[in-house]
Design a protein around this motif. Sequence first.
Motif, PDB file in Angstrom:
ATOM      1  N   ARG A   1       0.641  -0.978  -0.334  1.00 57.64           N
ATOM      2  CA  ARG A   1      -0.055   0.188  -0.243  1.00 57.64           C
ATOM      3  C   ARG A   1       0.518   1.238   0.128  1.00 57.64           C
ATOM      4  NH1 ARG A   1      -1.429   3.591   3.132  1.00 57.64           N
ATOM      5  NH2 ARG A   1      -0.545   2.957   5.129  1.00 57.64           N
TER       6      ARG A   1
ATOM      7  N   GLU B   1       1.293   4.044  -2.720  1.00 51.37           N
ATOM      8  CA  GLU B   1       1.193   5.846  -2.249  1.00 51.37           C
ATOM      9  C   GLU B   1       2.818   6.620  -3.041  1.00 51.37           C
ATOM     10  OE1 GLU B   1       0.530   8.376   1.034  1.00 51.37           O
ATOM     11  OE2 GLU B   1      -0.023   6.620   1.400  1.00 51.37           O
TER      12      GLU B   1
ATOM     13  N   GLY C   1      -7.762   0.269  -9.682  1.00 49.02           N
ATOM     14  CA  GLY C   1      -8.021   1.199 -10.183  1.00 49.02           C
ATOM     15  C   GLY C   1      -9.327   1.476 -11.588  1.00 49.02           C
TER      16      GLY C   1
ATOM     17  N   VAL D   1      -4.288  -0.160  -7.157  1.00 49.01           N
ATOM     18  CA  VAL D   1      -4.735   0.605  -5.779  1.00 49.01           C
ATOM     19  C   VAL D   1      -3.949   0.333  -4.419  1.00 49.01           C
ATOM     20  CG1 VAL D   1      -6.123   2.141  -7.224  1.00 49.01           C
ATOM     21  CG2 VAL D   1      -7.260   0.234  -6.680  1.00 49.01           C
ATOM     22  N   GLY D   2      -4.131  -1.404  -5.412  1.00 51.02           N
ATOM     23  CA  GLY D   2      -4.337  -2.326  -3.598  1.00 51.02           C
ATOM     24  C   GLY D   2      -4.250  -4.092  -3.758  1.00 51.02           C
TER      25      GLY D   2
ATOM     26  N   ARG E   1      -5.566  -1.106   0.182  1.00 51.59           N
ATOM     27  CA  ARG E   1      -5.970   0.118  -0.652  1.00 51.59           C
ATOM     28  C   ARG E   1      -5.188   1.334  -0.241  1.00 51.59           C
ATOM     29  NH1 ARG E   1      -9.687   0.332  -4.528  1.00 51.59           N
ATOM     30  NH2 ARG E   1     -10.589  -1.811  -3.537  1.00 51.59           N
ATOM     31  N   PHE E   2      -4.175   1.904  -1.694  1.00 51.42           N
ATOM     32  CA  PHE E   2      -4.072   2.747  -1.872  1.00 51.42           C
ATOM     33  C   PHE E   2      -5.329   4.058  -1.874  1.00 51.42           C
ATOM     34  CE2 PHE E   2      -2.836   6.434  -4.327  1.00 51.42           C
ATOM     35  CZ  PHE E   2      -2.326   7.550  -3.522  1.00 51.42           C
ATOM     36  N   ASP E   3      -6.013   4.285  -1.445  1.00 47.02           N
ATOM     37  CA  ASP E   3      -7.269   5.198  -1.513  1.00 47.02           C
ATOM     38  C   ASP E   3      -6.618   7.013  -3.066  1.00 47.02           C
ATOM     39  OD1 ASP E   3      -9.349   6.927  -2.392  1.00 47.02           O
ATOM     40  OD2 ASP E   3     -10.349   6.801   0.168  1.00 47.02           O
TER      41      ASP E   3
ATOM     42  N   GLU F   1      -8.527   8.215  -5.078  1.00 45.02           N
ATOM     43  CA  GLU F   1      -9.454   9.412  -5.505  1.00 45.02           C
ATOM     44  C   GLU F   1      -9.303  10.569  -4.413  1.00 45.02           C
ATOM     45  OE1 GLU F   1     -10.259   5.829  -5.128  1.00 45.02           O
ATOM     46  OE2 GLU F   1     -11.582   5.255  -7.100  1.00 45.02           O
ATOM     47  N   LYS F   2      -8.764  10.165  -3.104  1.00 50.99           N
ATOM     48  CA  LYS F   2      -8.676  10.714  -1.583  1.00 50.99           C
ATOM     49  C   LYS F   2      -7.747  11.690  -2.504  1.00 50.99           C
ATOM     50  CE  LYS F   2      -8.207  11.283   3.133  1.00 50.99           C
ATOM     51  NZ  LYS F   2      -7.896  10.444   3.995  1.00 50.99           N
TER      52      LYS F   2
END
Length: 197
Positions: free
Chosen positions: A62, A66, A119, A125-126, A160-162, A164-165
């Motif tokens: 993760r 990022e 994603g 994404v993860g 998971r790496f967010d 969208e945030k």
Amino acid sequence: MVRPTPTGSRMHGRQQDGFTLLGLLFLVAGLGVAMAALGTVWHTAAQREKERDLLCFGDQYRLAIESFWTIPLPVGTPRRLPQNLGELLEDPRFPDTVRHLRRAYRDPMTGGEWELLKGPDGGIVGVTSLSEVAPLKQANFPLAYVQFGEAGSYRDWVFRFDVEKAAQEAGQAAKTTPTGSMPSGANATGGKPGAPE
């Protein structure tokens, strides 16, 4: 006519043989129970060790994703997610070697590959385990993973790496950055900072 019965040491020896055999049977049964209990304890300890590895390795992936997303890029290079796990070991967007992950890790619960979470752009994404086994650990997770306490299997432990945030935060930061100044972490030559090891 009365038949004589054996007396003396020969009869006494046969009784002792019977008790010895019975004692051996109890000893073997006791050893079997002890070995079964030891096997259960060993299995539980091994599963707890794998759980610790899963938390550690999943978090490393993760953080690497990022880092791949947030690292300052050479001018004109579009920001994107990694297309495969190999790009975390050697980022192809830079002319020199940039590593976001020190080495590849296997899923400790299965010993095999991870399930990759994609994603919107098809990038990773993860990761998550493919194991359907119910976790032993139910509490005392790191803050980022408190939801793991409700997991029904290790497959529910999602690292998971967010994105969208992160994209929203980057957009807000770009709006608040004064014109003509560079975002923190970038340098005047457009070069890359040192990548995490």
